[in-house]
Enzyme design. Structure first.
Site, PDB file in Angstrom:
ATOM      1  N   CYS A  55       0.802  -1.222   0.000  1.00  0.00           N
ATOM      2  CA  CYS A  55       0.000   0.000   0.000  1.00  0.00           C
ATOM      3  C   CYS A  55       0.839   1.279   0.000  1.00  0.00           C
ATOM      4  O   CYS A  55       0.518   2.222  -0.724  1.00  0.00           O
ATOM      5  CB  CYS A  55      -0.977   0.033   1.166  1.00  0.00           C
ATOM      6  SG  CYS A  55      -0.688  -1.174   2.429  1.00  0.00           S
ATOM      7  N   ARG A 110       7.119 -11.379   5.073  1.00  0.00           N
ATOM      8  CA  ARG A 110       6.558 -11.312   6.420  1.00  0.00           C
ATOM      9  C   ARG A 110       7.212 -12.376   7.273  1.00  0.00           C
ATOM     10  O   ARG A 110       7.349 -13.526   6.850  1.00  0.00           O
ATOM     11  CB  ARG A 110       5.035 -11.554   6.377  1.00  0.00           C
ATOM     12  CG  ARG A 110       4.333 -10.505   5.550  1.00  0.00           C
ATOM     13  CD  ARG A 110       2.837 -10.714   5.541  1.00  0.00           C
ATOM     14  NE  ARG A 110       2.239  -9.759   4.617  1.00  0.00           N
ATOM     15  CZ  ARG A 110       0.932  -9.691   4.350  1.00  0.00           C
ATOM     16  NH1 ARG A 110       0.107 -10.526   4.962  1.00  0.00           N
ATOM     17  NH2 ARG A 110       0.460  -8.805   3.512  1.00  0.00           N
ATOM     18  N   GLN A 124       1.652 -10.969  -3.971  1.00  0.00           N
ATOM     19  CA  GLN A 124       0.215 -10.730  -3.960  1.00  0.00           C
ATOM     20  C   GLN A 124      -0.241 -10.171  -5.296  1.00  0.00           C
ATOM     21  O   GLN A 124       0.482  -9.413  -5.930  1.00  0.00           O
ATOM     22  CB  GLN A 124      -0.126  -9.710  -2.873  1.00  0.00           C
ATOM     23  CG  GLN A 124       0.197 -10.171  -1.473  1.00  0.00           C
ATOM     24  CD  GLN A 124      -0.159  -9.103  -0.466  1.00  0.00           C
ATOM     25  OE1 GLN A 124       0.327  -7.980  -0.543  1.00  0.00           O
ATOM     26  NE2 GLN A 124      -1.014  -9.446   0.485  1.00  0.00           N
ATOM     27  N   ASP A 176      -1.993  -7.646  -5.927  1.00  0.00           N
ATOM     28  CA  ASP A 176      -2.471  -6.564  -5.078  1.00  0.00           C
ATOM     29  C   ASP A 176      -2.899  -5.344  -5.899  1.00  0.00           C
ATOM     30  O   ASP A 176      -2.320  -5.067  -6.941  1.00  0.00           O
ATOM     31  CB  ASP A 176      -1.324  -6.150  -4.146  1.00  0.00           C
ATOM     32  CG  ASP A 176      -1.848  -5.535  -2.873  1.00  0.00           C
ATOM     33  OD1 ASP A 176      -3.078  -5.423  -2.710  1.00  0.00           O
ATOM     34  OD2 ASP A 176      -1.016  -5.155  -2.021  1.00  0.00           O
ATOM     35  N   HIS A 189      -4.795  -1.194  -5.371  1.00  0.00           N
ATOM     36  CA  HIS A 189      -5.397  -0.171  -4.530  1.00  0.00           C
ATOM     37  C   HIS A 189      -6.213   0.754  -5.394  1.00  0.00           C
ATOM     38  O   HIS A 189      -5.727   1.242  -6.413  1.00  0.00           O
ATOM     39  CB  HIS A 189      -4.320   0.591  -3.755  1.00  0.00           C
ATOM     40  CG  HIS A 189      -3.633  -0.275  -2.752  1.00  0.00           C
ATOM     41  ND1 HIS A 189      -2.523  -1.003  -3.077  1.00  0.00           N
ATOM     42  CD2 HIS A 189      -3.947  -0.577  -1.469  1.00  0.00           C
ATOM     43  CE1 HIS A 189      -2.150  -1.710  -2.015  1.00  0.00           C
ATOM     44  NE2 HIS A 189      -2.991  -1.483  -1.035  1.00  0.00           N
ATOM     45  N   LYS A 246     -14.331  -5.089   5.887  1.00  0.00           N
ATOM     46  CA  LYS A 246     -13.768  -5.823   4.744  1.00  0.00           C
ATOM     47  C   LYS A 246     -14.634  -6.998   4.352  1.00  0.00           C
ATOM     48  O   LYS A 246     -15.499  -7.445   5.102  1.00  0.00           O
ATOM     49  CB  LYS A 246     -12.363  -6.300   5.081  1.00  0.00           C
ATOM     50  CG  LYS A 246     -12.292  -7.212   6.299  1.00  0.00           C
ATOM     51  CD  LYS A 246     -10.883  -7.767   6.478  1.00  0.00           C
ATOM     52  CE  LYS A 246     -10.850  -8.760   7.629  1.00  0.00           C
ATOM     53  NZ  LYS A 246      -9.604  -9.510   7.711  1.00  0.00           N
ATOM     54  N   HIS A 305      -8.357  -1.537  -0.665  1.00  0.00           N
ATOM     55  CA  HIS A 305      -7.229  -2.450  -0.804  1.00  0.00           C
ATOM     56  C   HIS A 305      -7.816  -3.804  -1.175  1.00  0.00           C
ATOM     57  O   HIS A 305      -8.687  -4.293  -0.485  1.00  0.00           O
ATOM     58  CB  HIS A 305      -6.497  -2.514   0.543  1.00  0.00           C
ATOM     59  CG  HIS A 305      -5.459  -3.559   0.624  1.00  0.00           C
ATOM     60  ND1 HIS A 305      -4.139  -3.272   0.763  1.00  0.00           N
ATOM     61  CD2 HIS A 305      -5.558  -4.895   0.586  1.00  0.00           C
ATOM     62  CE1 HIS A 305      -3.459  -4.407   0.798  1.00  0.00           C
ATOM     63  NE2 HIS A 305      -4.294  -5.410   0.687  1.00  0.00           N
TER      64      HIS A 305
END
Length: 602
Positions: free
Chosen positions: A300, A329, A347, A349, A351, A430, A476
């Site tokens: 992000c 992580r 990911q 991913d 946004h 979410k 997200h």
RNA sequence: GCUGACAUAGCUCAGUUGGCUAGAGCAGUUGAUUUGUAAUCAACAGGCCCGGGGUUCAAAUCCUCGUGUCAGCACCA
């Protein structure tokens, strides 16, 4: 068949209790119904405890409930118990069961119970949690246990069970407490069901992506590389590349722009975002020229920096950035599990920066995107809407608005969803996407989160129609979740038999003899022209052997070519599953492959 | 991270109570064979027995500390 319990006011009550209290109700018989299994498995847990007590007299018992996958009992012994001891315990259980001890219940006061179990700190811990004045004790043979019931009338009814796992478990599920031994088991009313269950477990083991990934050379892990860091092998690389390119196109169609943030960013930025304080324990840090950097655990912040690169007008919104973002992580070693839980993963991913008014339509679009992908892979999935947690930031009205937007989006798509009250992220509600694989297991993959926190913390803004500065909302979202986990799930879902459009190799070409190799190569080149990977099996082995080897790679299609085929410009196709053969002209074959490889668009 | 189990050839696994040169199948290499739909034959090559330390006349085997894997717990995307 005699009843084993009755159902009274929706409560399962054992026969002895029902008789004492004069309750009547629907009879529960010993079968594989939910109610019956509940009683049977609970009693089997007690039988196991009885066996453990007789084999390890110092054993102290905590709780032994039934769970989705059977039952377990938590206990403590001086001697260590391992997998190898399960057989011994099972044998002892059977020998007790053969004695057909009745299961008798009696009640004593809490005070009496505390005296009775005075030297058993685990039972005392159980009683701590019971508010009642009296407790019930169940007795079978010499063995007695504090328990709420209900139980079978006799342990003689227990015949078809299996102890499956032994492990540790924290007392009361709290990692600060001592660790007990836990043994899991399963029980059924009849032999066939037990057998079917064990076969289902064996089927799951056969599909294990760690095993298949190794066999099919998709990925590997190496001790010298480090735990949780997957290595993608060529076959896995091809599969992954196909998935990536399909998804890339799908993102572009929906107006997403590819971007890329750096792998590590200065720690100060992670302090601004709140990750340093809230997620720091899971992050990797390093120092460059005396400045601390954090390796990104999420993408992000990078995307926020893209957003900040220029001024935005309300006319530009929504703005959608996507990235196959590599994140790191630090997971506990014990949590690592094949590709499902790793320390470095990618990911899918994105946004979305939008206005508050656009939230709903954007959510609808993402949900539709998710549905397109999941139905393509024939996954059943369910969605959970998670609402405001106790600890939350942001305005109540915005929370209400955004939660409602999530729900509206679901309703408009007629998609069923469940509510997870208070399960949202601290910065917003979410939707989590849980997919069910071919053998009924659920996995959490994608997630759609509304975030009012980061735009605030980074003071993001756009110009409104009065040229006023307005803060955008961030959505997200990840659809697959991560390529690692998703490919792991896909592998198990298809048991390694990937459909044509993502298979690592689409076609295996088997020339009958050396003289047919040239034609095989020509065919292979034609396949590359239509975006299809093939492999030629022309080694110095018998034809049978080469077909066998090709079959074992789980390639969707095998074509055999020899004199006949070359003469007639045809191919002999062998189907992966049916092993049936049929012939097609080369042209028909190429058209078929092209259709199958390109039939999927997300 | 916690409890327990495990780690031998690229893979799957044998290896007795510590005792001779650590074995097999598959995969690999080299020959022979040129095959019509699930394993042709033969020879060869493959090992710091996960890594440090220790015990012992002697360690793949016993102890210890790491690393990694597995089952679950806890954590979690």
């Amino acid at each position: 068949m005699n009843a084993i319990a009755i159902k009274h006011n929706d409560q399962i009550i054992d026969l002895q209790t029902a008789e004492q209290l004069g309750f009547e109700g629907e009879q529960i018989h010993l079968d594989n119904s939910e109610d019956s299994l509940e009683v049977l498995r609970h009693s089997t847990a007690h039988l196991m405890a009885q066996a453990i007590k007789s084999l390890y007299p110092d054993a102290k018992f905590y709780v032994g409930p039934t769970v989705k996958e059977g039952f377990y009992y938590d206990f403590k012994t001086q001697t260590e118990i391992g997998e190898g001891d399960l057989k011994k315990i099972e044998k002892q259980m059977l020998s007790f069961a053969k004695k057909k001890y009745p299961i008798e219940k009696y009640e004593i006061s809490m005070d009496e119970a505390k005296v009775k179990f005075a030297d058993d700190h685990l039972k005392l811990a159980v009683m701590e949690r019971i508010p009642d004045e009296t407790v019930s004790i169940y007795k079978q043979g010499e063995f007695e246990d504090l328990c709420r019931g209900p139980h079978l009338p006799s342990i003689g009814l227990i015949r078809y069970f299996k102890l499956t796992k032994v492990s540790g478990a924290y007392l009361g599920g709290d990692s600060k407490n001592e660790m007990l031994t836990r043994i899991y088991g399963i029980a059924f009313a009849d032999k066939e069901s037990l057998k079917a269950h064990m076969e289902m477990l064996a089927e799951a083991a056969k599909r294990d992506h760690r095993k298949l990934g190794n066999e099919m050379k998709l990925f590997t892990f190496r001790e010298e590389v480090g735990a949780g860091f997957p290595i993608w092998l060529p076959a896995g690389g091809r599969l992954r590349a196909r998935l990536e390119s399909l998804l890339f196109k799908a993102h572009r169609k929906r107006g997403y722009e590819p971007v890329r943030g750096p792998e590590m960013l200065k720690s100060d930025l992670w302090k601004t975002s709140g990750h340093y304080q809230n997620y720091g324990e899971n992050m990797y840090f390093t120092s460059i020229d005396d400045v601390e950097f954090g390796v990104k655990p999420m993408n992000c912040v990078g995307h926020i920096k893209v957003y900040e690169d220029e001024l935005h007008s309300y006319r530009d919104l929504p703005i959608k950035y996507f990235e196959y973002g590599v994140v790191h992580r630090h997971e506990f070693t014990g949590a690592l599990h094949g590709l499902f839980r790793v320390r470095e993963f990618t990911q899918d991913d994105a946004h979305i920066f939008c206005t508050v008014d656009q939230i709903e339509e954007q959510i609808i679009e993402v949900v539709d995107f998710v549905d397109k992908i999941m139905s393509t892979f024939e996954f059943d999935y369910k969605m959970m809407v998670s609402t405001r947690p106790e600890k939350a930031v942001g305005d109540d009205k915005v929370w209400e608005l955004s939660t409602q937007a999530l729900k509206n989006a679901m309703d408009k798509n007629s998609l069923p969803y469940e509510i997870d009250e208070g399960g949202g992220a601290f910065y917003g509600p979410k939707i989590d996407i849980k997919i069910t694989d071919a053998i009924g297991r659920e996995w959490q993959c994608g997630t759609i989160q509304l975030d009012f926190n980061l735009p605030e913390r980074f003071e993001l803004e756009y110009n409104g129609d009065d040229n006023e500065k307005i803060q955008p909302v961030m959505i997200h979202r990840a659809i697959l979740g991560s390529f690692e986990r998703f490919i792991g799930i896909l592998t198990e879902h298809y048991a390694g038999e990937f459909p044509m459009f993502i298979a690592p190799t689409q076609v295996a070409i088997v020339p009958v003899a050396d003289v047919h190799k040239d034609y095989a190569k020509q065919l292979s080149d034609k396949l590359i022209d239509i975006n299809t990977d093939s492999e030629i099996y022309a080694r110095n082995d018998s034809l049978n052997k080469r077909i066998r080897v090709a079959e074992k790679t789980r390639v969707p299609m095998i074509v055999v070519i020899g004199d006949e085929e070359i003469k007639n410009k045809t191919v002999a196709i062998r189907d992966r599953r049916t092993r049936e053969q049929y012939n097609l002209s080369e042209e028909e074959f190429l058209t078929l492959i092209q259709t199958k490889v390109n039939e999927v668009n997300f």
